[in-house]
Design an enzyme around this catalytic site. Structure first.
Site, mmCIF file in Angstrom:
data_model
loop_
_atom_site.group_PDB
_atom_site.id
_atom_site.type_symbol
_atom_site.label_atom_id
_atom_site.label_comp_id
_atom_site.label_asym_id
_atom_site.label_seq_id
_atom_site.Cartn_x
_atom_site.Cartn_y
_atom_site.Cartn_z
ATOM 1 N N ASP A 98 -4.706 1.569 -2.369
ATOM 2 C CA ASP A 98 -4.164 2.882 -2.737
ATOM 3 C C ASP A 98 -5.072 3.631 -3.708
ATOM 4 O OD1 ASP A 98 -1.888 2.815 -1.137
ATOM 5 O OD2 ASP A 98 -0.685 1.821 -2.665
ATOM 6 N N GLY A 128 5.802 3.754 -12.195
ATOM 7 C CA GLY A 128 6.250 2.783 -11.207
ATOM 8 C C GLY A 128 5.101 2.144 -10.450
ATOM 9 N N GLY A 129 5.426 1.588 -9.277
ATOM 10 C CA GLY A 129 4.442 0.866 -8.484
ATOM 11 C C GLY A 129 3.306 1.733 -7.994
ATOM 12 N N ALA A 130 3.591 3.000 -7.661
ATOM 13 C CA ALA A 130 2.528 3.887 -7.193
ATOM 14 C C ALA A 130 1.480 4.109 -8.274
ATOM 15 C CB ALA A 130 3.119 5.226 -6.750
ATOM 16 N N ASN A 162 -0.860 -3.680 -0.650
ATOM 17 C CA ASN A 162 -0.537 -2.814 0.487
ATOM 18 C C ASN A 162 -1.308 -3.200 1.742
ATOM 19 O OD1 ASN A 162 -3.140 -1.799 0.063
ATOM 20 N ND2 ASN A 162 -2.524 0.320 0.418
ATOM 21 N N SER A 168 0.729 5.351 10.241
ATOM 22 C CA SER A 168 -0.362 4.382 10.301
ATOM 23 C C SER A 168 -0.831 4.076 11.722
ATOM 24 C CB SER A 168 0.039 3.097 9.585
ATOM 25 O OG SER A 168 0.169 3.310 8.196
ATOM 26 N N LYS A 179 5.757 -3.973 -1.245
ATOM 27 C CA LYS A 179 4.442 -4.120 -1.872
ATOM 28 C C LYS A 179 4.421 -5.172 -2.978
ATOM 29 C CE LYS A 179 2.625 0.471 -0.803
ATOM 30 N NZ LYS A 179 1.936 1.671 -1.346
ATOM 31 N N SER A 237 6.266 6.005 9.848
ATOM 32 C CA SER A 237 4.887 5.742 9.434
ATOM 33 C C SER A 237 3.872 6.386 10.377
ATOM 34 C CB SER A 237 4.632 4.232 9.381
ATOM 35 O OG SER A 237 3.261 3.972 9.095
#
Length: 285
Positions: A112, A139-141, A97, A27, A76, A25
């Site tokens: 997102d 999907g989830g995205a 998220n 982040s 998520k 990540s």
């Protein structure tokens, strides 16, 4: 549980990203720059947590004074249940998220879609209103980006998926927000699209969705939510079809982080310098 030393070793407000795996990540780098630029003195750490431990570890984090968590794969969906309250965009996406400590419990948000919209409109200067948009994958995205995309009032959003029923069900769930339809790849026909967003991870492994080249015209902008040091298979294919621009999701990554930062700290950090530093650090093309 997260150890006391993990959370209370300093007097800094505690933040982090929780996922499995999570070592890759970016982040901490992004939020570290945000904090310095905004004069915030925080601790931001990686928490690698297996699915079976997710709920207990999140509750322990906040019970011990943690202020906020970014949530990445595969958590998520599970994060929806650990939150005591959801923002409207998280509820519509059915995915979270970002988690934030509140006086009355844990707030769940999904940044997102807002991150994508900021990148498309503010960084890239694209106009989405009255345009035709194709989103690849159901999907989830895709769930996370549909609400904010539809909020820009496109002429039509089409979700294309290998399994048409999944695309149709997802379109029905967002039909109250604007013109949207779900189809299988074999049903894509008619005029080309102004914007195509790849919301699958398939192109990272070199797999391309089986849609016809006719979806791309010389004015079409192609955007992959994925990002890396080199272009994705989807974007390489789009370039060969003669698209106007082929873009990786670096900007969305930074902009969704900025939305999380605003939820936690009440100020939205500037992103241009962070995006440039991130691309340089990662050696992306």
């Amino acid at each position: 549980m997260l150890s006391q030393s993990e959370l209370m070793g300093t007097a800094l407000d505690q933040y982090g990203v929780i996922g499995h795996p999570v070592g890759h990540s970016l982040s901490p780098f992004i939020h570290g720059m945000f904090a310095r630029d905004c004069g915030q003195n925080i601790s931001y750490r990686l928490y690698d947590v297996a699915p079976g431990e997710f709920h207990a570890r999140v509750r322990a984090f906040f019970a011990q004074g943690g202020r906020g968590l970014n949530v990445t794969l595969p958590h998520k969906i599970a994060a929806v249940d650990v939150a005591h309250e959801l923002t409207p965009r998280a509820a519509h996406a059915a995915a979270v998220n970002t988690l934030a400590a509140r006086a009355d419990g844990i707030l769940g948000d999904n940044t997102d879609g807002a991150g994508l919209v900021h990148d498309l409109c503010d960084n890239l200067g694209l106009v989405i209103t009255h345009r035709r948009v194709l989103v690849v994958g159901a999907g989830g995205a895709t769930r996370g980006i549909l609400g904010p995309l539809l909020g820009l009032a496109p002429k039509l959003v089409v979700i294309a998926n290998r399994t048409p029923e999944r695309a149709e069900d997802l379109a029905a769930a967002f039909a109250d927000l604007g013109a949207i339809q779900g189809v299988g790849f074999g049903q894509l026909e008619g005029a080309p699209f102004d914007l195509i967003v790849n919301a699958t991870s398939a192109s990272l492994t070199g797999v391309l969705p089986p849609f016809p080249p006719s979806v791309i015209a010389p004015h079409t902008v192609c955007y992959d939510l994925a990002y890396g040091k080199s272009s994705t298979a989807f974007l390489e294919w789009a370039k060969r079809q003669g698209c106007a621009r082929a873009l990786q999701g670096w900007g969305m990554l930074v902009e969704q982080a900025a939305e999380s930062f605003r939820l936690w700290h009440g100020v939205r950090p500037a992103t241009r310098k962070v995006l440039a530093a991130l691309k340089e650090r990662s050696g992306s093309t």
